[in-house]
Design a protein around this motif. Sequence first.
Motif, mmCIF file in Angstrom:
data_model
loop_
_atom_site.group_PDB
_atom_site.id
_atom_site.type_symbol
_atom_site.label_atom_id
_atom_site.label_comp_id
_atom_site.label_asym_id
_atom_site.label_seq_id
_atom_site.Cartn_x
_atom_site.Cartn_y
_atom_site.Cartn_z
ATOM 1 N N MET A 79 0.807 -1.219 0.000
ATOM 2 C CA MET A 79 0.000 0.000 0.000
ATOM 3 C C MET A 79 0.843 1.272 0.000
ATOM 4 O O MET A 79 0.446 2.288 -0.581
ATOM 5 C CB MET A 79 -0.949 0.002 1.199
ATOM 6 N N VAL A 80 2.013 1.239 0.630
ATOM 7 C CA VAL A 80 2.825 2.464 0.726
ATOM 8 C C VAL A 80 3.426 2.832 -0.624
ATOM 9 O O VAL A 80 3.161 3.923 -1.147
ATOM 10 C CB VAL A 80 3.895 2.337 1.826
ATOM 11 N N PRO A 81 4.229 1.956 -1.254
ATOM 12 C CA PRO A 81 4.784 2.357 -2.554
ATOM 13 C C PRO A 81 3.736 2.443 -3.653
ATOM 14 O O PRO A 81 3.851 3.269 -4.559
ATOM 15 C CB PRO A 81 5.813 1.259 -2.852
ATOM 16 N N ALA A 82 2.703 1.595 -3.581
ATOM 17 C CA ALA A 82 1.721 1.548 -4.662
ATOM 18 C C ALA A 82 0.768 2.732 -4.627
ATOM 19 O O ALA A 82 0.365 3.229 -5.682
ATOM 20 C CB ALA A 82 0.918 0.245 -4.589
ATOM 21 N N LEU A 83 0.404 3.220 -3.435
ATOM 22 C CA LEU A 83 -0.641 4.224 -3.349
ATOM 23 C C LEU A 83 -0.324 5.375 -2.407
ATOM 24 O O LEU A 83 -0.484 6.545 -2.776
ATOM 25 C CB LEU A 83 -1.957 3.556 -2.914
ATOM 26 N N PHE A 84 0.133 5.085 -1.190
ATOM 27 C CA PHE A 84 0.316 6.163 -0.212
ATOM 28 C C PHE A 84 1.428 7.134 -0.621
ATOM 29 O O PHE A 84 1.284 8.353 -0.447
ATOM 30 C CB PHE A 84 0.621 5.586 1.171
ATOM 31 N N ASP A 85 2.535 6.611 -1.165
ATOM 32 C CA ASP A 85 3.623 7.504 -1.588
ATOM 33 C C ASP A 85 3.197 8.436 -2.718
ATOM 34 O O ASP A 85 3.433 9.649 -2.641
ATOM 35 C CB ASP A 85 4.855 6.696 -1.990
ATOM 36 N N VAL B 18 -2.828 13.844 3.164
ATOM 37 C CA VAL B 18 -3.730 12.884 2.528
ATOM 38 C C VAL B 18 -4.824 12.526 3.523
ATOM 39 O O VAL B 18 -4.535 12.161 4.666
ATOM 40 C CB VAL B 18 -2.986 11.597 2.096
ATOM 41 N N GLU B 19 -6.052 12.604 3.094
ATOM 42 C CA GLU B 19 -7.181 12.164 3.913
ATOM 43 C C GLU B 19 -7.407 10.677 3.645
ATOM 44 O O GLU B 19 -7.918 10.298 2.594
ATOM 45 C CB GLU B 19 -8.431 12.966 3.563
ATOM 46 N N GLU C 137 -1.018 4.189 11.647
ATOM 47 C CA GLU C 137 0.288 4.869 11.649
ATOM 48 C C GLU C 137 0.447 5.742 10.411
ATOM 49 O O GLU C 137 0.936 6.879 10.490
ATOM 50 C CB GLU C 137 1.409 3.833 11.712
ATOM 51 N N HIS C 138 0.048 5.210 9.267
ATOM 52 C CA HIS C 138 0.180 5.993 8.035
ATOM 53 C C HIS C 138 -0.846 7.121 7.986
ATOM 54 O O HIS C 138 -0.552 8.194 7.446
ATOM 55 C CB HIS C 138 0.049 5.074 6.818
ATOM 56 N N ARG C 139 -2.006 6.912 8.567
ATOM 57 C CA ARG C 139 -2.996 7.997 8.625
ATOM 58 C C ARG C 139 -2.427 9.172 9.420
ATOM 59 O O ARG C 139 -2.578 10.343 9.024
ATOM 60 C CB ARG C 139 -4.288 7.483 9.254
ATOM 61 N N GLU C 140 -1.770 8.858 10.520
ATOM 62 C CA GLU C 140 -1.165 9.914 11.346
ATOM 63 C C GLU C 140 -0.008 10.578 10.613
ATOM 64 O O GLU C 140 0.138 11.804 10.623
ATOM 65 C CB GLU C 140 -0.689 9.319 12.672
ATOM 66 N N ARG C 141 0.815 9.758 9.940
ATOM 67 C CA ARG C 141 1.971 10.301 9.208
ATOM 68 C C ARG C 141 1.536 11.228 8.073
ATOM 69 O O ARG C 141 2.179 12.237 7.802
ATOM 70 C CB ARG C 141 2.800 9.141 8.648
#
Length: 367
Positions: free
Chosen positions: A257-263, A302-303, A293-297
């Motif tokens: 999810m991080v490299p594919a979408l969150f980044d 990003v919402e 954790e990623h929501r907080e970061r």
Amino acid sequence: KTGILPTTAAPAVSQPVAINTSFAADQLLVGSEQHLQRFEQIVGAAKSNIFVLSTFVASQTDEKGKEKRERIWQALEDACRRGVKCHLFFGTSLDRAKHAAAMQELYTRLSAVRQTRGYLLVQRDPVGSHAKFLLADDGDGGATAVMGSCNWLSSPFSAVEVSVELTETNAVATGMDLLREIIAKLSGASRSVETLLFMASEMRRQRSRLSAASEISAPTARLTILRADDHERLLRVAAHDAQERFICCTNKVGANMVPALFDPAEVAGRRLSDVRVYYSRRSGPVKRGHVAEHRERLNGLVELTGVPEPQLHAKFLAWDNDHIVVSSLNWGSQSGLEENPLDEIGLYLEGSDLATSLLEQFEAANR
């Protein structure tokens, strides 16, 4: 033998197929009830052939969503009574025996309606694709193709789905080509392959006749077909190019999810004030705390919104006012593989206010 190393070069990136077409906002299907209604209408209008590719197939004894799914079965029964050929496929190779048995149950039910041989072309082997198709003639010389997130033969029709309905001749013929490529691996699907080839040829001949008579409507959108490995490249381009907003909906978030979408979303969020990611489920090793954790970061950039009910089964990307991608790919949990390009299919549409319209319909269905 010569002592000279061979010249190496990166393989050329194939360009996705793109066509100019006619497309309006009312050809965006959003929500389970709208999908059910369009299935009944499209199948009800068909006079010669109906094609359905669903990742999964529900057993006739499956009680979840049975009342709504009964509308699917009845629409197919009515088509069989009219003498329409029904070509039915499933995609997944997981639990293969289970879905093959469910397809056999459906075959038994539909064949009881019409005993004539050759009207039911039901495949009990998977095509190995996550794409979802509904395709049929319209009973008036044309045809309709629907592609997106809906598993027509298994859905309980309780989740939020998003699909695209194509009716313009060249766009529908392109959809037929895609489905033909996907099912061609099955030895038992030769008649279906031939039928799709014939129908696509007829659609293009019809377009040529209309073109000669100057009766083709002016294009209103540009349609680009995305195969599995095209998705990630386009998402990253969109994250860098978006000028106003960047919104993605994925059914699942998973290990990548991080490299594919969150980044990419973070890249967009550092420039834009409206960047959103919607999801409903977690897959693989991802736990609630990982997402938190990623929501907080990403707070302020990003919402990141989890929507448990109604479940979001839709998979789409929208940016600015005019750009949308409606796909079968779970952007936050899957990666499109170059070696299996037909595993996922996406439709990238560029047209006036398409993103605005899609987001309005999505937000209304998600209330």
